[in-house]
Design an enzyme around this catalytic site. Structure first.
Site, PDB file in Angstrom:
ATOM      1  N   GLY A 254      41.407  40.785  67.229  1.00 10.25           N
ATOM      2  CA  GLY A 254      41.255  41.402  68.543  1.00 10.25           C
ATOM      3  C   GLY A 254      42.495  42.210  68.876  1.00 10.25           C
ATOM      4  O   GLY A 254      43.341  42.441  68.012  1.00 10.25           O
ATOM      5  N   LYS A 255      42.550  42.606  70.134  1.00 10.27           N
ATOM      6  CA  LYS A 255      43.664  43.456  70.578  1.00 10.27           C
ATOM      7  C   LYS A 255      45.013  42.854  70.213  1.00 10.27           C
ATOM      8  O   LYS A 255      45.923  43.555  69.818  1.00 10.27           O
ATOM      9  CB  LYS A 255      43.602  43.588  72.101  1.00 10.27           C
ATOM     10  CG  LYS A 255      42.992  44.898  72.540  1.00 10.27           C
ATOM     11  CD  LYS A 255      43.279  45.149  74.001  1.00 10.27           C
ATOM     12  CE  LYS A 255      42.128  45.945  74.598  1.00 10.27           C
ATOM     13  NZ  LYS A 255      41.455  45.318  75.697  1.00 10.27           N
ATOM     14  N   ARG A 256      45.129  41.528  70.357  1.00  6.96           N
ATOM     15  CA  ARG A 256      46.444  40.898  70.177  1.00  6.96           C
ATOM     16  C   ARG A 256      46.940  40.912  68.746  1.00  6.96           C
ATOM     17  O   ARG A 256      48.131  40.837  68.502  1.00  6.96           O
ATOM     18  CB  ARG A 256      46.415  39.457  70.687  1.00  6.96           C
ATOM     19  CG  ARG A 256      46.513  39.429  72.180  1.00  6.96           C
ATOM     20  CD  ARG A 256      46.890  38.082  72.719  1.00  6.96           C
ATOM     21  NE  ARG A 256      46.307  37.994  74.039  1.00  6.96           N
ATOM     22  CZ  ARG A 256      45.210  37.328  74.303  1.00  6.96           C
ATOM     23  NH1 ARG A 256      44.604  36.638  73.373  1.00  6.96           N
ATOM     24  NH2 ARG A 256      44.707  37.326  75.519  1.00  6.96           N
ATOM     25  N   ASN A 257      46.022  40.958  67.791  1.00  8.00           N
ATOM     26  CA  ASN A 257      46.508  40.968  66.405  1.00  8.00           C
ATOM     27  C   ASN A 257      46.070  42.221  65.640  1.00  8.00           C
ATOM     28  O   ASN A 257      45.792  42.173  64.455  1.00  8.00           O
ATOM     29  CB  ASN A 257      46.118  39.675  65.657  1.00  8.00           C
ATOM     30  CG  ASN A 257      44.640  39.395  65.754  1.00  8.00           C
ATOM     31  OD1 ASN A 257      43.875  40.263  66.187  1.00  8.00           O
ATOM     32  ND2 ASN A 257      44.225  38.218  65.337  1.00  8.00           N
ATOM     33  N   GLY A 258      46.008  43.322  66.359  1.00  9.54           N
ATOM     34  CA  GLY A 258      45.924  44.603  65.641  1.00  9.54           C
ATOM     35  C   GLY A 258      44.592  45.327  65.666  1.00  9.54           C
ATOM     36  O   GLY A 258      44.472  46.389  65.074  1.00  9.54           O
TER      37      GLY A 258
END
Ligand code: GLU
Length: 490
Positions: A254-258
């Site tokens: 998701g957004k947090r890991n790329g």
């Protein structure tokens, strides 16, 4: 004609995640591989979660990735998708049937009562879930509730209390669940909208969906879905649940890991083919040692057998690698056309470049093509080519290091004058000039090559020096060498 009919059934809740595009792509691939149909269905019965442009985002995202769908009678013509909120009477009819047959019931619980029930379950360490308190009301109780709370009633599915569901998931194999472990799920909310659980089953049946390919997060709901089909006397479709994509940190991608939203990738300079190639391999394999697949290759090879039953680790670096490969495969004209908007956005090229500028951009990109991993990198890689000769920036460290060498001014001046005198100003000719200056001044190659590079580009790295010089052309190079001569201190 194949009987395969698959659907992509997103809810219009905002940006389509890249995992959503993977699901849509695999659905589409399976339809195209089998000669079946790909159907788009907008599941918008949860009005609380809907966003204003949610449907448009879905349509734009599918168009961006070339995932055309085959049918749908929705508003806007034959190629509009099915939209569940336009089909409410259909769902209500089946809900009525289920109630009449005792397979669903009206439940009158207030939100406060349900919250209290959950609290009690928690306190007593019981599994959470509806305790079926309104399933077996007697006639008088039901009449009483109907009179006082009828307007706010929900409809719940009466899960068969005996027996079990066994089914064959095309990815996870045989799965068996005891009916009594399932909850009496809500089929219709008190606002009169069906829930996803009911609407999706009705539609999968009416739209004659043969295969449901969808995210693994729906696997726990599949037994309920099968029971709903059976309660209505229907044969459920074949299910293939797709393992969820994980980021390199083994958490959901998701957004947090790329990960980016589906529409962000093109904006950041990713090519459709590269992103699709990457997505095809996030949990599917043709069981061969190969990475690069065009969309036609994938249509030919994609099958359900190749879907792996474990989560792929989706690495943004790998996507960059794919993108670099695809950028290298572009013809120069294509690369230039795709890169131009990024150069314009960065203010390096005007809105309507003339033929000379376009040709110049082409020769610049020819030099950068090998190194580019995204189109969006072009401005940073190539700005010195495109900025005016007296405006491009110098790397301060490079200046401090190479413009202060004793004698550097004399050497650069000689290069400048010999460049001016060259008959043919090309890579071979300018290289010869530089080599002769090295010999003449009896210095190490780098003592001429590096200052020249810094003089014409402002930096110490870049494509081949003499190709760079040829692309810049004589006039630019001379002006740049003059500018550098004004800066040298050695
Ligand atoms: N509307 C559901 C979602 O957006 C679709 C689930 C399904 O494919 O059955 O996740």
């Amino acid at each position: 004609m194949s009987n395969v009919r698959v659907r992509f059934a997103p809810s219009p809740t905002g940006a389509l995640h890249i995992g959503g595009i993977r699901t849509a792509f695999w659905d589409w691939l399976y339809a195209r591989h089998t000669g079946g149909k790909f159907i788009l269905r907008i599941e918008d019965t949860d009005k609380n979660r809907e966003t204003v442009d949610g449907v448009q985002v879905i349509l734009d995202s599918l168009r961006e990735y070339g995932l055309d769908f085959d049918e749908g009678p929705g508003i806007g013509g034959p190629h509009a998708p099915y939209v569940q909120s336009e089909r409410l009477p259909i769902y209500r009819k089946f809900i009525e049937t289920l109630i009449t047959e005792g397979k669903a019931y009206r439940a009158y619980d207030t939100p406060e009562e349900l919250a209290r029930m959950r609290e009690n379950q928690q306190k007593r360490g019981l599994p959470p879930g509806y305790d079926r308190r309104h399933r077996h009301l007697n006639e008088a109780e039901r009449a009483e509730y109907e009179a006082t709370r009828g307007a706010n009633a929900a409809v719940r599915f009466a899960v068969p209390l005996e027996g079990k569901v066994t089914f064959q998931d095309a990815v996870y194999g045989e799965i068996t669940v005891e009916n009594r472990t399932l909850e009496d799920a809500i089929l219709m909310k008190s606002d009169g909208y069906p829930t996803y659980h009911l609407a999706a089953q009705v539609d999968d049946h009416l739209m004659e969906i043969s295969h449901v390919l969808r995210g693994e997060e729906w696997l726990p709901s599949a037994p309920l879905h099968i029971l709903i089909h059976r309660a209505l006397g229907w044969e459920p479709p074949i299910y293939a649940h797709l393992p969820v994509m994980m980021g390199p940190d083994k958490k959901k991608f998701g957004k947090r890991n790329g990960a980016l939203g589906a529409l962000e990738y093109p904006k950041q300079g990713y090519l459709r083919g590269a992103t699709l190639n990457f997505l095809a391999l996030q949990g599917w394999s043709a069981k061969e040692e190969r990475d690069l697949y065009s969309v036609p290759d994938l249509i030919e090879k994609f099958d359900l057998d190749g879907i792996l039953n474990r989560s792929p680790i989706s690495d943004p670096e790998k996507l960059l690698w794919f993108n670099g490969q695809y950028i290298r495969q572009l013809s120069l004209a294509d690369l230039a056309a795709r890169t131009l908007p990024f150069l314009q956005e960065a203010g390096l090229v005007g809105p309507d470049p003339d033929a000379v500028t376009s040709e110049y951009i082409g020769s610049v990109l020819a030099l950068e093509q090998e190194r580019m991993k995204t189109l969006a990198e072009a401005p940073a890689l190539a700005d010195f080519f495109l900025l005016p000769d007296d405006e491009f920036l110098f790397d301060e460290k490079a200046v401090a290091k190479w413009f202060a060498h004793p004698g550097v001014g004399d050497r650069l001046r000689r290069v400048r004058d010999n460049f001016a005198a060259l008959e043919v100003f090309d890579a071979a000719g300018t290289e010869e000039v530089v080599r002769l200056v090295i010999t003449e001044f009896d210095v190490k190659g780098g003592e001429v090559i590096h200052p020249v590079r810094v003089a014409v580009s402002g930096r110490t790295t870049g494509p081949g020096l003499f190709e760079t010089i040829e692309a810049l052309g004589r006039d630019r190079c001379l002006r740049r060498l003059d500018r550098a001569l004004g800066m040298v201190t050695g």
